[in-house]
Structure formats: C-alpha cells, structure tokens
Design an enzyme around this catalytic site. Structure first.
Site, mmCIF file in Angstrom:
data_model
loop_
_atom_site.group_PDB
_atom_site.id
_atom_site.type_symbol
_atom_site.label_atom_id
_atom_site.label_comp_id
_atom_site.label_asym_id
_atom_site.label_seq_id
_atom_site.Cartn_x
_atom_site.Cartn_y
_atom_site.Cartn_z
ATOM 1 N N SER A 6 20.042 46.966 -22.012
ATOM 2 C CA SER A 6 19.673 46.992 -20.600
ATOM 3 C C SER A 6 18.166 46.872 -20.478
ATOM 4 C CB SER A 6 20.135 48.299 -19.953
ATOM 5 O OG SER A 6 19.427 48.468 -18.740
ATOM 6 N N HIS A 65 21.666 42.733 -20.429
ATOM 7 C CA HIS A 65 22.191 43.484 -19.287
ATOM 8 C C HIS A 65 21.080 43.656 -18.259
ATOM 9 C CE1 HIS A 65 25.007 46.198 -17.256
ATOM 10 N NE2 HIS A 65 23.973 47.002 -17.022
ATOM 11 N N ASP A 78 19.996 45.023 -14.651
ATOM 12 C CA ASP A 78 20.341 46.027 -13.641
ATOM 13 C C ASP A 78 19.624 45.767 -12.322
ATOM 14 O OD1 ASP A 78 22.151 47.937 -14.902
ATOM 15 O OD2 ASP A 78 20.481 48.322 -16.279
ATOM 16 N N MET A 98 19.029 47.025 -8.574
ATOM 17 C CA MET A 98 19.141 48.218 -7.703
ATOM 18 C C MET A 98 18.393 47.966 -6.400
ATOM 19 S SD MET A 98 18.565 51.228 -10.481
ATOM 20 C CE MET A 98 19.309 51.134 -12.122
ATOM 21 N N HIS A 137 24.358 43.277 -13.326
ATOM 22 C CA HIS A 137 25.048 44.472 -12.811
ATOM 23 C C HIS A 137 24.449 44.799 -11.450
ATOM 24 C CE1 HIS A 137 25.636 49.121 -13.375
ATOM 25 N NE2 HIS A 137 26.304 48.654 -12.353
ATOM 26 N N MET A 178 23.955 46.834 -8.341
ATOM 27 C CA MET A 178 24.080 48.150 -7.688
ATOM 28 C C MET A 178 23.461 47.974 -6.304
ATOM 29 S SD MET A 178 23.076 50.320 -11.057
ATOM 30 C CE MET A 178 22.387 48.862 -11.833
ATOM 31 N N MET A 238 30.995 53.110 -15.719
ATOM 32 C CA MET A 238 29.728 53.834 -15.765
ATOM 33 C C MET A 238 29.984 55.193 -16.414
ATOM 34 S SD MET A 238 27.511 51.851 -14.400
ATOM 35 C CE MET A 238 26.156 52.999 -14.597
ATOM 36 N N GLY A 241 17.902 54.897 -15.997
ATOM 37 C CA GLY A 241 18.172 54.921 -17.433
ATOM 38 C C GLY A 241 17.913 56.318 -17.972
ATOM 39 N N GLY A 242 18.284 56.522 -19.232
ATOM 40 C CA GLY A 242 17.917 57.754 -19.926
ATOM 41 C C GLY A 242 18.736 58.984 -19.600
ATOM 42 N N ASP A 296 28.514 51.720 -19.794
ATOM 43 C CA ASP A 296 27.096 51.695 -19.399
ATOM 44 C C ASP A 296 26.608 53.104 -19.085
ATOM 45 O OD1 ASP A 296 24.596 51.098 -18.387
ATOM 46 O OD2 ASP A 296 25.317 49.869 -16.712
ATOM 47 N N GLY A 297 25.695 53.593 -19.902
ATOM 48 C CA GLY A 297 25.046 54.869 -19.618
ATOM 49 C C GLY A 297 25.127 55.844 -20.780
ATOM 50 N N GLY A 298 23.979 56.171 -21.334
ATOM 51 C CA GLY A 298 23.928 57.198 -22.385
ATOM 52 C C GLY A 298 24.513 56.767 -23.717
ATOM 53 N N GLY A 342 20.160 51.047 -22.924
ATOM 54 C CA GLY A 342 18.809 50.806 -22.434
ATOM 55 C C GLY A 342 17.797 51.602 -23.228
HETATM 56 C C1 DX5 Z 1 22.050 52.797 -14.855
HETATM 57 C C2 DX5 Z 1 22.105 51.396 -15.416
HETATM 58 C C3 DX5 Z 1 22.132 51.324 -16.891
HETATM 59 C C4 DX5 Z 1 20.957 51.937 -17.589
HETATM 60 C C5 DX5 Z 1 21.448 52.490 -18.888
HETATM 61 O O1 DX5 Z 1 22.261 52.746 -13.484
HETATM 62 O O2 DX5 Z 1 23.246 50.715 -14.940
HETATM 63 O O3 DX5 Z 1 22.352 49.996 -17.342
HETATM 64 O O4 DX5 Z 1 19.911 51.066 -17.835
HETATM 65 O O5 DX5 Z 1 20.414 53.155 -19.483
HETATM 66 P P1 DX5 Z 1 20.617 54.130 -20.725
HETATM 67 O O6 DX5 Z 1 21.210 53.334 -21.837
HETATM 68 O O7 DX5 Z 1 19.221 54.594 -20.998
HETATM 69 O O8 DX5 Z 1 21.540 55.239 -20.267
HETATM 70 ZN ZN ZN Z 2 23.797 48.716 -15.822
#
Ligand code: DX5
Ligand code: ZN
Length: 228
Positions: free
Chosen positions: A9, A34, A36, A38, A68, A70, A139, A146-147, A177-179, A199
């Site tokens: 990401s 990927h 993102d 927003m 992606h 959002m 998700m 991220g993070g 996606d996420g963590g 990410g």
């Molecule tokens: C969050 C995003 C993710 C994000 C993931 O809304 O959709 O793609 O970048 O980040 P990590 O891998 O750090 O959780």
């Molecule tokens: Zn994403």
C-alpha cells in the site's frame, strides 16, 4: 500452492519520491500496487486521486494498480480512474446507492471490479453479485489510516468469504487489508486470503545504514507464504 500476491500500500510510501518508491518495491518482488483513495468524507483522511495514478503510469509503472476507493458517493470518480490506468477498482458497498450498477460500470470501463467490507460490515450483498466481482477485499482494520493492528475476527470472515468463492466456482481474488505483517501473513493465508495488502510493514522496513529494505521484508513475507 495458491497463487499468492503481495500488494504494497503506497499510503505508507514517501510521497515526495513516489515513482521511485513504487519501482523499488516492485523490484523487490511485490506484485500489485495498492492505491488508497480517501475523501475526508467516507473516511476521515484525504489522500490521492486519478492524477497520481496517471502519473505512475506515465512514470513507467506496468504492474497492476489496485485502486481501493474509500469514497462516497463513488460513481462519479470511477471513469477517471479507468482512464488513469487502474487495473482493479474496488469500493465499499456503503459508498454506492446501486452496487450492482457500480460493479457493471467498472467492468464496462475495462477494469476488474471489487467490493470491500469493513470489519463490521456483513458479506450479505455478495450473494447477489458474485458473477460481477473479480476481487473481494476484507478490511482487517477500520479504513482511514495505515499502521493499525489486525482485527483477529477477520480470520473467521476470511474463511466465510473463501467458502463463498469456492462454492461459486468463479475466479475471484480474496484480498486482505490492514495490519498485515511478516508474523501474521501465514495465518491469514491459511484462513483463505490470496492477496495481501501491506503498507507500514513494507514501506516502514529499514535495513542497514537506515536505507529502505523492501527486498528483505517482501522476501520474508514470501517465505512465510511458502509455508502456508
Ligand atoms: C487503510 C488502507 C490500507 C492501509 C494499510 O484504510 O486501506 O491499505 O494502507 O496499512 P497497514 O498495512 O499499515 O495496516
Ligand atoms: Zn487499502
């Protein structure tokens, strides 16, 4: 072994050097970019749009770009991303008044389509559109940043989505996606995911001399996936 794909990401990349960051992470063995998007409305953050996707294509990025969205409402911006070179376009059902129509529009524009489910959003609507999705994205954090830490209940949801895909017989990727980190990617693969967004775990990896070390982290993820 399943056809696993790693999708860094770019939310966690250095935006001032984005083209170089994407080149380096693809060179390190990652598969998909990927991307993102927003809107500071559907999620409380604001990131990048079609101009940046187009700039990456003009820079020479040939890897698949997984957009992606959002964003709410989502329909207006979809043609712009198709034009900008998106490979996949995924959106959250909450972002569309007419989910079936939005999925059809993405495919008509020549992109692969996908639906994204937040941690507490049920998979119900999938049942009626399995023939119109190329990707299901679960998700494992609440979208926006991220993070964050992986929400463990997503493992059961992955098993549920994997069963839906297998029972349908359609060729649909199951993305998470996420963590996602080196130390949980194997468990996530075993629960049914085949496409892994990461990410902070990738772009935050620093090796010797404080240099970015994407080879090591992407290699470590592949080694874990090989055991799944
Ligand atoms: C969050 C995003 C993710 C994000 C993931 O809304 O959709 O793609 O970048 O980040 P990590 O891998 O750090 O959780
Ligand atoms: Zn994403």
């Amino acid at each position: 072994m399943a056809d696993f794909k790693i999708a860094p990401s770019i939310l966690s990349a250095d935006f001032a050097r984005l083209g170089e960051e994407v080149d380096n992470v693809i060179k390190s063995g990652a598969d998909i970019v990927h991307f993102d998007v927003m809107d500071n409305h559907y999620v409380p953050n604001l990131t990048i749009g079609p101009l940046v996707c187009d700039a990456l294509r003009k820079h020479g990025v040939t890897a698949e770009i997984d957009v992606h969205l959002m964003v709410k409402p989502v329909d207006r911006i979809i043609p712009d991303f198709a034009e900008a070179g998106a490979s996949y376009i995924t959106f959250h059902p909450e972002g569309s008044e007419h989910i079936d129509r939005t999925l059809q529009m993405i495919r008509e524009l020549g992109c692969k389509s996908g639906l994204v489910f937040n941690p507490a959003t049920p998979l119900d609507c999938l049942k009626y559109v399995m023939d119109k999705v190329d990707m299901i994205l679960l998700m494992s954090v609440n979208p926006g940043f991220g993070g964050q830490s992986f929400i463990p209940a997503t493992l059961d949801k992955l098993r549920e989505a994997r069963k839906l895909i297998d029972d349908s017989g359609y060729d649909i990727r199951l993305e998470i996606d996420g963590g996602v980190k080196v130390d949980n990617i194997r468990e996530i693969a075993e629960a049914g995911a085949d496409t892994f967004v990461a990410g902070s775990a990738i772009f935050g990896a620093v090796g010797e001399n404080d240099a970015n070390d994407y080879d090591t982290v992407v290699g470590a993820m592949r080694a874990e996936l090989a055991k799944a």
